[in-house]
Design a protein around this motif. Structure first.
Motif, PDB file in Angstrom:
ATOM      1  N   UNK A  28      -0.774 -41.849  12.276  1.00  0.00           N
ATOM      2  CA  UNK A  28      -2.154 -42.236  12.561  1.00  0.00           C
ATOM      3  C   UNK A  28      -3.057 -41.011  12.515  1.00  0.00           C
ATOM      4  N   UNK A  29      -4.307 -41.227  12.055  1.00  0.00           N
ATOM      5  CA  UNK A  29      -5.297 -40.161  12.177  1.00  0.00           C
ATOM      6  C   UNK A  29      -6.113 -40.431  13.440  1.00  0.00           C
ATOM      7  N   UNK A  30      -7.107 -39.578  13.669  1.00  0.00           N
ATOM      8  CA  UNK A  30      -7.877 -39.681  14.917  1.00  0.00           C
ATOM      9  C   UNK A  30      -8.643 -41.010  14.991  1.00  0.00           C
ATOM     10  N   UNK A  31      -9.127 -41.477  13.824  1.00  0.00           N
ATOM     11  CA  UNK A  31      -9.842 -42.759  13.756  1.00  0.00           C
ATOM     12  C   UNK A  31      -8.912 -43.903  14.189  1.00  0.00           C
ATOM     13  N   UNK A 452     -10.492 -27.801  15.256  1.00  0.00           N
ATOM     14  CA  UNK A 452      -9.108 -28.237  15.047  1.00  0.00           C
ATOM     15  C   UNK A 452      -9.008 -29.243  13.902  1.00  0.00           C
ATOM     16  N   UNK A 453      -7.783 -29.448  13.413  1.00  0.00           N
ATOM     17  CA  UNK A 453      -7.566 -30.461  12.364  1.00  0.00           C
ATOM     18  C   UNK A 453      -7.522 -31.844  13.018  1.00  0.00           C
ATOM     19  N   UNK A 454      -7.723 -32.936  12.213  1.00  0.00           N
ATOM     20  CA  UNK A 454      -7.638 -34.281  12.800  1.00  0.00           C
ATOM     21  C   UNK A 454      -6.306 -34.518  13.521  1.00  0.00           C
ATOM     22  N   UNK A 455      -5.215 -34.019  12.912  1.00  0.00           N
ATOM     23  CA  UNK A 455      -3.898 -34.231  13.524  1.00  0.00           C
ATOM     24  C   UNK A 455      -3.794 -33.486  14.857  1.00  0.00           C
ATOM     25  N   UNK A 456      -4.470 -32.322  14.931  1.00  0.00           N
ATOM     26  CA  UNK A 456      -4.469 -31.548  16.181  1.00  0.00           C
ATOM     27  C   UNK A 456      -5.083 -32.381  17.305  1.00  0.00           C
ATOM     28  N   UNK A 461      -4.770 -35.761  22.061  1.00  0.00           N
ATOM     29  CA  UNK A 461      -4.959 -37.054  22.753  1.00  0.00           C
ATOM     30  C   UNK A 461      -3.653 -37.522  23.374  1.00  0.00           C
ATOM     31  N   UNK A 462      -2.551 -37.332  22.639  1.00  0.00           N
ATOM     32  CA  UNK A 462      -1.249 -37.756  23.157  1.00  0.00           C
ATOM     33  C   UNK A 462      -0.870 -36.946  24.398  1.00  0.00           C
ATOM     34  N   UNK A 463      -1.063 -35.620  24.298  1.00  0.00           N
ATOM     35  CA  UNK A 463      -0.735 -34.750  25.440  1.00  0.00           C
ATOM     36  C   UNK A 463      -1.595 -35.126  26.646  1.00  0.00           C
ATOM     37  N   UNK A 464      -2.900 -35.396  26.389  1.00  0.00           N
ATOM     38  CA  UNK A 464      -3.796 -35.721  27.501  1.00  0.00           C
ATOM     39  C   UNK A 464      -3.503 -37.113  28.081  1.00  0.00           C
TER      40      UNK A 464
END
Lengths: 572, 48
Positions: A28-31, A452-456, A461-464
């Motif tokens: 998945x991307x950020x979108x 940062x890159x979109x994947x970053x 988001x996952x870490x948070x």
């Protein structure tokens, strides 16, 4: 819990979690992670919005509230449909036009960065606290009823939610909420049918409603208003339609846990229809849950209720030297109940024959015996306070779950527990997803690491999501029992929502007011709300109105002052 | 991980069902609210 209950409970929850992970698998991307690729249909959005709002507290506390206080809590939701229409007309088109990930992005566009950050921080504080309570509220009750440790129950709810929310992001939250809503509604309808079926043979559904009415539980709407006394009345038509409107506007229009639900819509139309679906069905849903509570009340007019619904606390009291006193009080309570049971049969017979004189006599007798029973309950509570330090004496949150555990057959107990777990998970998932996306989009990406890159940002988001999940579990583990769980969540919301809503209303409708004025107006408004909370008796629903109006008024005053100073500076 | 989900080709709705405009939908929601308040008032009065 019997084996069949475990199979139903674990099977239901396990299926929902695995389905959520499977359905949203893949890169998945950020979108996609934060907005679900804008692929949600209106019914998914509608169910997701309803599931987010309907936490476990709704299913545990609301029937208990009806048991104690009747149907009037439904008035709290009268402002909600109006808010759904206002948001559909004004807010959704702007959010779509600006293609925002969070509601707070819009504030920078309209004002400045500091106002966006302030609103995002107010949301993070408020929602961060609420997420802890959303886990804690069912955990404290379920741990007591199931005999689990509170920490384990907190962990079970929190960790399961973290797994699928972290894995699939916003889409996983919405997808699982469809199944969760189906479980919740199905379970509650079955519980409602069961409680009515458990009434004595000579008490039909109509008789049960008539009995509830005679005992003051069918008090759905109260239009009365007294300028001196009604301000501290939490639930009447006027506080519901005004305070409830402001609360709903703020919750659905500015709270990211709800905004994210409709920002993931396939189009403006899908998002609008999802919100309006909620506007149509929310009040009937709450009415149904409250009505089940009233039917449980009627059931306990013919079947002896426990003298205190929290069996865990009662067991602790039995372990003290006050056990004999408790036994005496219980015996007293039983004899009052036996007398009341006969009076109830007289009342039912009188209602069937429509004999007004007999109705009045029986009603008075039942009311007197209910008052006597209530006195014994108060004595038990006083004993608990004396003998069990720090024990909570309010037991209304245990009324419904106590009924479920004691009276429902094998399988249905598991299903009703699945309802409560599903409700807890659906709300907590939305909250964690919203907390993570707001932290990433409005704080981290905007002010700390914009390159940062979109994947970053997906990984952040996952870490948070995990971090906020851990914070919520820790808060839930260390939270002490609050007065009434559903009210605690609403009070915390009302303290912050008014101010956040005020900022958004200024942004939408008061073009004259600029960033500096609204920023300081919001801080002053929050001080006013906190003053009202700590030093006045004003009912919490009004905090939404006060905070919101204060931001607008202070905003106007400050803008006028700032405007004057700017003009003078220009002259100099 | 590869995403094997079927592609959703159904066009998004732009107009509400049963109504020609969103105004009709908004009035349905508000009308439903008014109806429920009236119904609740009648229930309160009947059973008080």
């Amino acid at each position: 819990m019997r084996p069949l209950d475990w199979i139903v409970l674990l099977g239901t929850i396990g299926f929902i979690v695995i389905y959520g992970i499977w359905k949203t698998r893949g890169s998945q991307d950020i979108e996609g992670y934060l907005k679900g690729d804008n692929s949600m249909k209106w019914w998914t959005i509608g169910l997701s919005i309803m599931a987010t709002q309907a936490s476990a507290i709704t299913f545990l506390s609301t029937p208990g509230q009806a048991y104690e206080d009747g149907m009037r809590f439904v008035q709290f939701y009268f402002g909600l449909p109006i808010a759904m229409v206002i948001i559909s007309v004004t807010v959704i088109p702007i959010f779509y036009k600006l293609n925002v990930y969070t509601a707070y992005e819009f504030l920078e566009n309209r004002f400045d960065l500091k106002t966006r950050s302030l609103a995002a921080l107010l949301f993070l504080v408020q929602r961060g606290l609420a997420a802890g309570i959303t886990i804690y509220a069912p955990a404290i009750i379920l741990s007591t009823m199931l005999g689990w440790s509170l920490t384990i129950t907190n962990l079970v709810i929190g960790v399961v939610v973290i797994i699928y929310t972290m894995s699939g992001g916003s889409k996983a939250v919405s997808v699982t909420q469809k199944q969760q809503m189906a479980v919740m509604m199905g379970g509650m309808i079955i519980a409602g049918i069961m409680v009515v079926s458990y009434l004595p043979d000579n008490v039909g559904f109509g008789d049960a409603v008539a009995v509830a009415g005679k005992l003051g539980k069918m008090n759905v709407v109260d239009f009365n208003w007294d300028w001196k006394t009604s301000w501290d009345d939490r639930y009447n038509f006027w506080s519901g339609i005004t305070g409830g409107l402001f609360l709903a506007l703020s919750y659905f229009g500015t709270d990211q846990s709800q905004v994210a639900r409709y920002l993931g819509g396939k189009s403006i139309g899908e998002s609008r229809l999802g919100l309006l679906f909620n506007g149509l069905l929310k009040i009937p849903m709450q009415f149904m849950i409250l009505f089940i509570g009233v039917m449980v009340f009627v059931f306990y007019q013919f079947n002896e209720p426990p003298v205190f619904f929290n069996e865990g606390t009662k067991s602790k009291l039995y372990a003290t030297e006050h056990a004999t006193e408790l036994r005496t009080l219980e015996a007293n309570y039983s004899s009052i109940f036996e007398e009341k049971k006969q009076a109830m049969q007289s009342l039912v017979s009188a209602l069937k024959t429509e004999d007004e004189a007999a109705i009045a006599i029986a009603e008075t007798k039942v009311e007197n015996l209910n008052a006597a029973g209530k006195e014994v309950r108060e004595e038990v509570k006083a004993l608990i306070t004396k003998a069990v330090p720090n024990a909570e004496t309010k037991d209304t949150d245990y009324v419904f779950i106590s009924f479920v555990m004691k009276y429902l057959p094998a399988g249905l107990v598991g299903l009703l527990l699945a309802v409560i777990f599903a409700a807890a998970m659906s709300s907590v998932a939305s909250e964690m997803n919203a907390l993570a996306s707001t932290t990433v989009v409005d704080i981290y990406k905007r002010s700390i690491n914009p390159n940062g890159s979109p994947m970053h940002y997906v990984n952040a988001s996952k870490v948070l999501t995990i971090a906020w999940g851990i914070i919520a579990i820790l808060f839930a583990t260390f939270a002490s029992m609050l007065d009434n769980l559903i009210q605690a969540v609403n009070i915390i919301g009302s303290i912050f929502y008014g101010t956040i809503l005020g900022i958004f209303l200024v942004a939408f409708y008061f073009k004259r007011i600029k960033g500096n004025a609204v920023f300081f107006a919001a801080i002053l408004a929050e001080v006013v709300v906190l003053y009202c909370f700590y030093f006045t008796e004003i009912a919490f629903l009004w905090f939404n109105v006060i905070g919101c109006v204060a931001v607008i008024v202070f905003g106007f005053i400050l803008q006028t002052l700032i405007g004057k100073n700017e003009k003078e500076l220009v002259k100099v | 991980m590869k995403n094997n989900h079927p592609v959703d080709e159904e066009p998004p709705i732009e107009k509400p069902p049963f109504f020609n405009s969103w105004k009709g939908m908004y009035w349905l929601v508000l009308g439903n609210l008014a109806f429920m308040i009236a119904l609740f008032y009648i229930i309160t009065k009947i059973y008080e």
